[in-house]
Design an enzyme around this catalytic site. Structure first.
Site, short mmCIF file in Angstrom:
data_model
loop_
_atom_site.label_atom_id
_atom_site.label_comp_id
_atom_site.label_asym_id
_atom_site.label_seq_id
_atom_site.Cartn_x
_atom_site.Cartn_y
_atom_site.Cartn_z
N HIS A 25 0.75 -1.29 0.16
CA HIS A 25 0.01 -0.15 0.03
C HIS A 25 0.77 1.20 0.07
O HIS A 25 0.89 1.65 0.86
CB HIS A 25 -1.15 0.12 0.66
CG HIS A 25 -1.54 -1.24 0.87
ND1 HIS A 25 -2.43 -1.50 2.51
CD2 HIS A 25 -2.25 -2.19 0.21
CE1 HIS A 25 -2.76 -2.90 2.47
NE2 HIS A 25 -2.33 -3.06 0.96
N HIS A 79 -8.32 -10.51 12.33
CA HIS A 79 -8.37 -9.51 11.86
C HIS A 79 -9.16 -9.58 10.21
O HIS A 79 -8.67 -10.84 9.86
CB HIS A 79 -6.89 -8.29 11.87
CG HIS A 79 -7.08 -7.77 10.71
ND1 HIS A 79 -7.89 -6.72 10.45
CD2 HIS A 79 -6.24 -6.82 10.70
CE1 HIS A 79 -7.19 -5.86 9.98
NE2 HIS A 79 -6.23 -5.37 9.62
N GLU A 81 -8.28 -8.18 7.40
CA GLU A 81 -7.77 -7.13 6.27
C GLU A 81 -7.27 -8.43 5.73
O GLU A 81 -6.99 -9.85 6.11
CB GLU A 81 -6.71 -6.46 6.80
CG GLU A 81 -6.36 -6.07 5.49
CD GLU A 81 -5.31 -4.46 5.68
OE1 GLU A 81 -5.31 -4.11 7.20
OE2 GLU A 81 -4.85 -4.09 4.56
N ASP A 83 -4.32 -9.59 3.94
CA ASP A 83 -3.67 -10.58 4.02
C ASP A 83 -3.69 -11.20 4.85
O ASP A 83 -2.37 -12.66 5.61
CB ASP A 83 -1.96 -9.20 4.54
CG ASP A 83 -2.47 -8.12 5.04
OD1 ASP A 83 -3.89 -8.48 6.16
OD2 ASP A 83 -1.95 -7.77 5.96
N HIS A 145 -5.44 -2.87 13.78
CA HIS A 145 -5.91 -1.69 13.06
C HIS A 145 -6.79 -1.33 12.15
O HIS A 145 -6.54 0.38 11.76
CB HIS A 145 -4.39 -1.82 11.60
CG HIS A 145 -4.65 -1.79 10.16
ND1 HIS A 145 -4.32 -1.77 9.13
CD2 HIS A 145 -4.47 -0.07 9.70
CE1 HIS A 145 -4.23 -1.55 8.06
NE2 HIS A 145 -4.03 -0.72 8.62
N ASP A 164 -1.96 -7.39 13.30
CA ASP A 164 -0.66 -6.52 13.55
C ASP A 164 0.10 -5.90 14.40
O ASP A 164 1.23 -5.47 14.21
CB ASP A 164 -2.23 -5.57 12.66
CG ASP A 164 -2.10 -5.78 11.18
OD1 ASP A 164 -1.55 -6.23 10.49
OD2 ASP A 164 -3.09 -4.93 10.91
N TYR A 192 7.03 -0.07 10.83
CA TYR A 192 5.69 -0.84 10.29
C TYR A 192 4.91 -0.02 11.60
O TYR A 192 3.72 0.46 11.30
CB TYR A 192 5.91 -2.48 11.01
CG TYR A 192 4.25 -2.70 11.06
CD1 TYR A 192 4.53 -4.05 9.25
CD2 TYR A 192 3.39 -2.66 12.02
CE1 TYR A 192 2.58 -4.20 9.78
CE2 TYR A 192 1.83 -3.88 12.06
CZ TYR A 192 2.21 -3.97 10.61
OH TYR A 192 0.86 -4.81 10.83
N HIS A 223 2.44 -10.43 11.40
CA HIS A 223 4.02 -10.21 10.55
C HIS A 223 5.35 -10.18 11.12
O HIS A 223 5.27 -9.65 12.28
CB HIS A 223 3.55 -8.56 9.93
CG HIS A 223 2.34 -8.58 9.23
ND1 HIS A 223 2.08 -9.21 8.14
CD2 HIS A 223 1.51 -7.79 9.63
CE1 HIS A 223 1.10 -8.69 7.10
NE2 HIS A 223 0.24 -8.01 8.31
#
Ligand code: FEO
Length: 393
Positions: A25, A79, A81, A83, A145, A164, A192, A223
């Site tokens: 992003h 989460h 999102e 990913d 996030h 995250d 990050y 991550h």
């Protein structure tokens, strides 16, 4: 392929390693990333998170080293999102009886929007799920996030599955912080935080408060590497970042056409250094905005310069300021000092546009807007340095 790794008895890292991810992003991920998922083997086998689309095969191969995926009874989605949830459809096919544990209401809403009606098991903050000899306790961490975020804590092994939070975009054949080295992991965690988490610093503070009563032996983010030797270091650092504490440090960011704004930028750096404030110079032609933001996280002084081009600021500077405005937490920005500057020929619109955006970010602008017409000269640069020096307490 890298094998599944046992973190604690019957708890395994499985997931995807994305060696080639270079842009997340708009954030440059020079070291790639990982999409960590975790398997708990118990009476009710449970997978925590999945992986980005395209990484399902890798994840499933690691799972098969440990268990037949059909036996999985719960998939915890910390989460929405993609990913982390992107391989959910493949996992649901392989584990047709698995319930998808997600936050209520935002996790259910988000997953339904992405993947349709499925066997969701909504959980609230404080809810627990017994897996057999392990338990999971869920805590919602909204806006760290997205609105749906939650973390899962296993009290028997004192592991926090933080998604995250505490993550780093960092691909490695190593899985733990102490195998990589603290400076490298912290640098990646800072990049990050600055580029993903910083606008939600207030929510990070609330999340840290909610977690403060837990005994945490290991933080397993979604991550990067897993924190096992430097848990207190990252918790203390996150507290500092959440408070948006700055250091006596200046970043001077600019673009230039005929070097007058560049000379101004160099003079501003000198002014800070002469006052004992470390400073760094960033030419937007050669520095990526996401690397600059990593430095902005700690900087009390943020100087941004543009000459006037086509009745406005240079597009490179506009792109940086757009990014800065999106990431700076409004409640913390007023404690920091902005210094707009730049050169012009016959109209001051470039530096004035910079000033307007810095003001809109909520920064204090005690120097006003520092400008030079056409060229630099020693007297003019000395005046500029005096104005900057006056901003340093
Ligand atoms: Fe790593 Fe907000 O996803």
């Amino acid at each position: 392929m890298l094998h599944a790794i046992e973190l604690k008895p019957d708890i395994y890292w499985v997931g995807g390693v994305d060696w080639n991810e270079r842009n997340f992003h708009g954030y440059t991920t020079d070291r790639g990333s990982t999409y960590n998922a975790y398997l708990i083997v118990d009476e009710h086998p449970t997978l925590i998170d999945t992986a980005k689309p395209g990484f399902a095969d890798e994840l499933v191969e690691r799972l098969r080293e440990i268990i037949d995926p059909a036996k999985i009874e719960y998939i915890v989605s910390n989460h929405v999102e993609r990913d982390h949830s992107g391989s959910l459809p493949e996992l649901c096919e392989l584990a047709p009886n698995a319930k998808i544990v997600t936050s209520f209401p935002n996790g259910v809403r988000g997953l339904t929007a992405h993947y349709g009606e499925r066997d969701y098991m909504p959980v609230k903050s404080g809810d627990t799920l017994s897996l057999g000899k392990h338990t999971l306790v869920f805590a919602h961490t909204p806006m760290v996030h997205w609105p749906d975020n939650m973390v899962s804590y296993c009290p028997e092994e004192k592991i926090l599955f933080s998604n995250d939070a505490f993550g780093q975009h960092f691909a490695s054949s190593k899985r733990f912080d102490d195998e990589v080295g603290l400076p490298e992991v912290m640098a990646q965690a800072q990049k990050y935080y600055a580029n993903i988490v910083m606008p939600y610093s207030k929510n990070v503070g609330k999340a840290l408060d909610a977690l403060s009563g837990l005994e945490i032996d290991m933080i397993a983010p979604a991550h990067g590497v897993i924190w096992r030797s430097h848990v207190n270091d990252i918790l203390e650092t996150y507290q500092r970042w959440a408070n948006f504490e700055s250091q006596e440090y200046a970043v001077v960011i600019y673009d230039s056409m005929w070097h007058t704004t560049e000379k101004m930028a160099q003079s501003i750096v000198e002014a800070f250094v002469e006052r004992g404030v470390p400073a760094r110079l960033f030419d937007l032609k050669v520095n990526h905005i996401s690397d600059i933001m990593t430095e902005v996280l700690d900087a009390k002084y943020i100087a941004v310069g543009s000459p006037t081009l086509n009745s406005g600021m240079m597009p490179t500077v506009a792109a940086f300021l757009c990014y800065l405005k999106g990431l700076l937490p409004k409640e913390g920005a007023k404690e920091r000092i902005g210094i707009p500057f730049g050169s012009y020929g016959w109209a001051q619109m470039g530096p004035k546009e910079v000033a307007a955006v810095l003001e809109g970010c909520g920064l204090q602008l005690p120097c006003g807007t520092l400008t030079r017409q056409w060229t630099e000269d020693e007297e003019g640069l000395a005046e500029l340095q005096a104005a900057v020096a006056a901003c340093v307490e």
